[in-house]
Design a protein around this motif. Structure first.
Motif, PDB file in Angstrom:
ATOM      1  N   VAL A 166       2.510  -4.619 -13.871  1.00  0.00           N
ATOM      2  CA  VAL A 166       2.534  -3.366 -13.126  1.00  0.00           C
ATOM      3  C   VAL A 166       2.518  -2.227 -14.143  1.00  0.00           C
ATOM      4  O   VAL A 166       3.434  -2.105 -14.964  1.00  0.00           O
ATOM      5  N   SER A 190      -2.009  -3.253  -5.403  1.00  0.00           N
ATOM      6  CA  SER A 190      -0.626  -2.816  -5.177  1.00  0.00           C
ATOM      7  C   SER A 190      -0.375  -2.298  -3.770  1.00  0.00           C
ATOM      8  O   SER A 190       0.715  -2.496  -3.221  1.00  0.00           O
ATOM      9  N   GLN A 193       1.705  -4.416  -1.065  1.00  0.00           N
ATOM     10  CA  GLN A 193       2.785  -5.259  -1.583  1.00  0.00           C
ATOM     11  C   GLN A 193       3.873  -4.435  -2.256  1.00  0.00           C
ATOM     12  O   GLN A 193       5.014  -4.878  -2.344  1.00  0.00           O
ATOM     13  N   LEU A 194       3.543  -3.234  -2.733  1.00  0.00           N
ATOM     14  CA  LEU A 194       4.509  -2.347  -3.370  1.00  0.00           C
ATOM     15  C   LEU A 194       4.508  -1.004  -2.651  1.00  0.00           C
ATOM     16  O   LEU A 194       3.508  -0.632  -2.031  1.00  0.00           O
ATOM     17  N   ARG A 195       5.603  -0.270  -2.761  1.00  0.00           N
ATOM     18  CA  ARG A 195       5.584   1.102  -2.242  1.00  0.00           C
ATOM     19  C   ARG A 195       4.725   1.941  -3.173  1.00  0.00           C
ATOM     20  O   ARG A 195       4.984   2.036  -4.367  1.00  0.00           O
ATOM     21  N   ASP A 286       8.951  -1.228   2.387  1.00  0.00           N
ATOM     22  CA  ASP A 286      10.088  -1.565   1.528  1.00  0.00           C
ATOM     23  C   ASP A 286      10.529  -3.002   1.746  1.00  0.00           C
ATOM     24  O   ASP A 286      10.888  -3.706   0.790  1.00  0.00           O
ATOM     25  N   ALA A 289       7.888  -5.191   0.061  1.00  0.00           N
ATOM     26  CA  ALA A 289       8.056  -5.196  -1.392  1.00  0.00           C
ATOM     27  C   ALA A 289       9.225  -6.079  -1.817  1.00  0.00           C
ATOM     28  O   ALA A 289       9.133  -6.819  -2.811  1.00  0.00           O
ATOM     29  N   THR A 292       8.076  -9.840  -1.249  1.00  0.00           N
ATOM     30  CA  THR A 292       7.110 -10.336  -2.240  1.00  0.00           C
ATOM     31  C   THR A 292       7.776 -10.489  -3.603  1.00  0.00           C
ATOM     32  O   THR A 292       7.461 -11.423  -4.351  1.00  0.00           O
ATOM     33  N   ARG A 293       8.707  -9.590  -3.927  1.00  0.00           N
ATOM     34  CA  ARG A 293       9.424  -9.728  -5.200  1.00  0.00           C
ATOM     35  C   ARG A 293      10.240 -11.018  -5.213  1.00  0.00           C
ATOM     36  O   ARG A 293      10.230 -11.770  -6.203  1.00  0.00           O
ATOM     37  N   GLU A 317       7.531  -5.094 -16.152  1.00  0.00           N
ATOM     38  CA  GLU A 317       7.524  -5.094 -14.687  1.00  0.00           C
ATOM     39  C   GLU A 317       6.344  -5.910 -14.197  1.00  0.00           C
ATOM     40  O   GLU A 317       5.197  -5.656 -14.585  1.00  0.00           O
ATOM     41  N   CYS A 319       4.633  -8.273 -10.674  1.00  0.00           N
ATOM     42  CA  CYS A 319       4.592  -8.264  -9.216  1.00  0.00           C
ATOM     43  C   CYS A 319       4.049  -9.587  -8.706  1.00  0.00           C
ATOM     44  O   CYS A 319       4.033 -10.584  -9.427  1.00  0.00           O
TER      45      CYS A 319
END
Length: 391
Positions: A166, A190, A193-195, A286, A289, A292-293, A317, A319
């Motif tokens: 990331v 991203s 899957q991520l904010r 959120d 995320a 998935t983490r 970092e 993901c």
């Protein structure tokens, strides 16, 4: 997380170990239903009539994207895929010979090729900030190059397609705001899957596809365009009649909003993308995320216990893109095994990421991308399948 939604859309659909790693995740049932219904209406009434009748439904795409990315509906344009959106943004930058593009070693293959094409045709200079030994971007070097070369464009891929790294796009955005440069973020891996908050990123453009983690249909994507870029009059080089008005024999006027980056022929796929974004908003980014983490950390831990496999992802970092190889084994050994057990995966080859793979000393990698609909049991099962390679 809205577990009711997950039970409704995944029950009975999977016939193997499906990940988001084949480039297009399983679409939720409401996405498919929305497109089928629209297509059936076109069958009966024709494309123009249905588009007029369903204008409000098609407009939902921009409202849902605004919710997901913390912007306003007028900041978005529909595109046919992520690269299409990216190239429309690139074409809006008025490059001149000697202008500099500052990027990284970990940008997407198509982006690197586009930069090289601009260098070949227009004499644009391409600069890449170096990485630290752990794989992170060297922000000090990035800042130094930003000040020294004063790039017209900073272009960074948030998450490379060939790695779980990331990149620090928010920190880069803060540096860009101190300089007179345009900032383009490729968020293909991203978003979903991520904010991803475009206000926090401070970017002028951001692109992503509908497929992958948004779980939308192939042949869809979008572009975010900042108010700064709109007010500066940036528009794609080959602007469409949807994006501009022909106001005189030798003059046209771009649309004042992000629609200037769109092209004609909107239909059921737009509705499918709108439904996919709405679905992600309903589940909660959120919560997505966090889930998935949890899954990618578990998968990395399980894979690390297999001595014949080698995790390849670097950086502080990471993901939910997990890449690995099997030193001493042929790629075909892994693909045949995974195919026999109906495990979805992607192969990344050296030609996809020459800079990264040469640094790692590998020719290929297997990529898994567990998404929120996957289970801990599935991760354990796929690793147990891979464990048989030891024998």
């Amino acid at each position: 997380m809205n577990t009711d939604l997950l039970r409704q859309d995944t029950a009975g659909l999977r016939q193997g170990l499906f990940f988001n790693s084949a480039g297009a995740s399983l679409m939720p049932r409401p996405v498919v239903s929305a497109m089928v219904e629209y297509l059936q209406q076109e069958e009966q009434l024709g494309g123009y009539a249905v588009e007029q009748q369903r204008t409000a439904d098609l407009e939902r795409l921009y409202t849902e994207l605004a919710i997901l990315l913390n912007a306003r509906p007028h900041n978005f344009a529909f595109a046919w895929n992520a690269t299409d959106a990216y190239n429309r943004a690139l074409s809006a930058i008025p490059f001149r010979r000697g202008d500099v593009i500052l990027t990284t070693d970990d940008d997407y293959i198509s982006n690197h090729i586009a930069f090289l094409a601009l260098r070949q045709r227009f004499g644009v200079e391409v600069r890449r900030a170096r990485n630290l030994p752990d794989g992170d971007l060297d922000l000090a070097d990035f800042e130094q190059q930003l000040r020294q070369h004063r790039p017209v464009l900073v272009a960074v891929t948030h998450v490379p397609t060939n790695s779980g790294l990331v990149q620090p796009v928010e920190a880069i955005g803060r540096l860009c705001r101190q300089s007179d440069t345009w900032y383009l973020v490729d968020a293909s891996q991203s978003v979903g899957q991520l904010r991803v908050d475009v206000q926090q990123l401070g970017c002028d453009f951001l692109n992503a596809p509908g497929r992958k983690f948004l779980r939308g249909p192939r042949g869809t994507g979008f572009l975010y365009i900042s108010d700064r870029a709109l007010q500066a009059g940036l528009a794609p080089l080959f602007i469409d009649r949807r994006g501009a008005d022909w106001v005189a024999a030798d003059a046209y006027q771009p649309h004042p909003e992000g629609r200037r980056f769109e092209q004609q022929e909107l239909g059921g796929t737009v509705l499918g993308l709108a439904e996919a974004v709405r679905y992600a908003n309903a589940v909660g980014i959120d919560q997505i995320a966090a889930r998935t983490r949890e899954l990618h950390l578990q998968l990395r831990q399980l894979l690390s216990r297999q001595p014949h496999l080698r995790l390849l992802d670097r950086g502080s970092e990471q993901c939910s893109l997990v890449t690995f190889d099997a030193p001493g084994r042929a790629l075909e050994d892994l693909t045949q095994l995974l195919n026999a057990h109906k495990v979805a995966y992607t192969v990344s080859r050296r030609s996809f990421a020459i800079l990264d793979f040469d640094r790692k000393g590998v020719d290929w990698a297997i990529r898994f991308s567990p998404h929120y609909f996957n289970t801990a049991e599935e991760l354990e099962q796929v690793v147990s399948i891979l464990a048989t390679l030891r024998h």
